[in-house]
Design an enzyme around this catalytic site. Structure first.
Site, PDB file in Angstrom:
ATOM      1  N   TYR A  26       0.705  -1.839  -0.113  1.00 36.42           N
ATOM      2  CA  TYR A  26       0.228   0.057   0.131  1.00 36.42           C
ATOM      3  C   TYR A  26       0.976   1.173   0.089  1.00 36.42           C
ATOM      4  CZ  TYR A  26      -3.462  -3.141   1.181  1.00 36.42           C
ATOM      5  OH  TYR A  26      -4.317  -4.513   1.020  1.00 36.42           O
ATOM      6  N   ASN A  77     -13.050   3.795  -0.581  1.00 33.37           N
ATOM      7  CA  ASN A  77     -12.395   2.864  -1.183  1.00 33.37           C
ATOM      8  C   ASN A  77     -13.190   1.840   0.454  1.00 33.37           C
ATOM      9  OD1 ASN A  77     -10.640   1.337  -0.412  1.00 33.37           O
ATOM     10  ND2 ASN A  77      -8.880   1.936  -0.597  1.00 33.37           N
ATOM     11  N   HIS A  83     -15.130  -7.114  -0.699  1.00 29.07           N
ATOM     12  CA  HIS A  83     -14.760  -7.969  -1.213  1.00 29.07           C
ATOM     13  C   HIS A  83     -16.373  -8.641  -0.657  1.00 29.07           C
ATOM     14  CE1 HIS A  83     -11.525  -6.791  -3.335  1.00 29.07           C
ATOM     15  NE2 HIS A  83     -10.592  -7.010  -1.759  1.00 29.07           N
ATOM     16  N   ASP A  90     -25.786  -1.699  -0.868  1.00 30.18           N
ATOM     17  CA  ASP A  90     -26.366  -1.843  -0.427  1.00 30.18           C
ATOM     18  C   ASP A  90     -27.232  -0.341  -0.498  1.00 30.18           C
ATOM     19  OD1 ASP A  90     -28.213  -3.454  -1.784  1.00 30.18           O
ATOM     20  OD2 ASP A  90     -28.032  -4.885   0.095  1.00 30.18           O
ATOM     21  N   HIS A 103      -9.567   2.176  -5.146  1.00 32.31           N
ATOM     22  CA  HIS A 103      -8.349   0.539  -4.322  1.00 32.31           C
ATOM     23  C   HIS A 103      -6.877   0.826  -4.592  1.00 32.31           C
ATOM     24  CE1 HIS A 103     -11.150  -2.139  -3.380  1.00 32.31           C
ATOM     25  NE2 HIS A 103     -11.926  -1.583  -4.848  1.00 32.31           N
ATOM     26  N   LEU A 104      -6.081   1.469  -3.778  1.00 26.44           N
ATOM     27  CA  LEU A 104      -4.885   1.271  -4.089  1.00 26.44           C
ATOM     28  C   LEU A 104      -4.515   0.649  -5.000  1.00 26.44           C
ATOM     29  CD1 LEU A 104      -4.207   3.124  -0.169  1.00 26.44           C
ATOM     30  CD2 LEU A 104      -3.646   4.612  -2.035  1.00 26.44           C
ATOM     31  N   SER A 105      -4.240  -0.882  -4.212  1.00 25.36           N
ATOM     32  CA  SER A 105      -3.217  -1.645  -5.072  1.00 25.36           C
ATOM     33  C   SER A 105      -4.095  -1.946  -5.884  1.00 25.36           C
ATOM     34  CB  SER A 105      -3.922  -2.744  -3.893  1.00 25.36           C
ATOM     35  OG  SER A 105      -4.312  -3.021  -3.214  1.00 25.36           O
ATOM     36  N   ARG A 114     -10.481 -11.399  -4.073  1.00 21.20           N
ATOM     37  CA  ARG A 114      -9.521  -9.861  -3.571  1.00 21.20           C
ATOM     38  C   ARG A 114     -10.091  -9.192  -5.061  1.00 21.20           C
ATOM     39  NH1 ARG A 114      -7.061  -7.455   0.549  1.00 21.20           N
ATOM     40  NH2 ARG A 114      -5.283  -8.860   1.602  1.00 21.20           N
TER      41      ARG A 114
END
Ligand code: DQA
Length: 148
Positions: A26, A77, A83, A90, A103-105, A114
Site C-alpha cells: 500500500y 475505498n 469483497h 445496498d 483501491h490503492l492496489s 480480492r
C-alpha cells in the site's frame, strides 16, 4: 456562481493504518496525506470534500445513509468490505448518488478473493492499482460527471 460540488470520501477498515500497513503493498503515504491532497485538489476545482473513515461496517453504512443530505457524489475505498459486503453496496445504491470506487492496489492482480467487488456493480467506475493518485483521479472523474 453555481453551488460547489460536494463529495463525501468514505474510507473502510484498516485504511487508518496507511503509512505503516503492509507498505510493500500500500506504500508509505498516510491517510491524512491522501486527504490533504484531495482537499487541495477539491479546492482548486471549486469543490468541497468531507472525509469519513471507520473500521466498522455499521458506522460506514450510517454515514452513507446520511450522505444525500449534503453530498452530490461519493468516493469510496471500501477496503476489505468491498469483497464481502452486500449491505455496503445496498447502502450506496440507496443513496441514488454517483459513486466512484477506489483501491490503492490492483485488486485484480492479487489473491483470488480480492478479484470480486460487491461495490463495482453500483459504481460509476473503479480506479484500482494506481496508488494514492487514484483518489485524485477518481475525484476528478466524479466532478466531471457532476458537471463541475
Ligand atoms: C484495498 C484492497 C483491499 O483488498 C484490501 O482489503 C484493503 C485495501 C486497496 O486500497 O488496495 O484494505 O481496498
Amino acid at each position: 456562481m453555481s453551488d460547489p460540488r460536494r463529495v463525501l470520501v468514505v474510507q473502510g477498515p484498516n485504511l487508518n493504518l496507511l503509512g505503516t500497513r503492509e507498505p510493500e503493498v500500500y506504500g508509505t503515504t498516510t491517510l491524512d496525506e491522501i486527504h490533504a491532497d484531495l482537499a487541495a485538489a477539491a479546492k482548486a476545482w471549486g469543490a468541497e470534500v468531507e472525509f469519513f473513515q471507520s473500521n466498522h461496517e455499521g458506522a460506514l453504512i450510517d454515514r452513507i445513509q446520511e450522505a444525500p443530505s449534503w453530498a452530490d457524489g461519493i468516493l469510496i475505498n471500501p477496503a476489505g468490505l468491498g469483497h464481502t459486503s452486500v449491505s455496503l453496496r445496498d447502502a450506496l445504491a440507496a443513496t441514488g448518488l454517483p459513486v466512484v470506487e477506489v483501491h490503492l492496489s490492483n485488486i485484480f492482480a492479487r489473491e483470488e478473493f480480492r478479484r470480486h467487488s460487491t461495490i463495482s456493480g453500483v459504481a460509476l467506475g473503479v480506479v484500482t492499482g494506481l496508488g494514492p493518485i487514484g483518489y485524485r483521479l477518481a475525484l476528478e472523474a466524479l466532478l466531471r460527471h457532476l458537471g463541475r
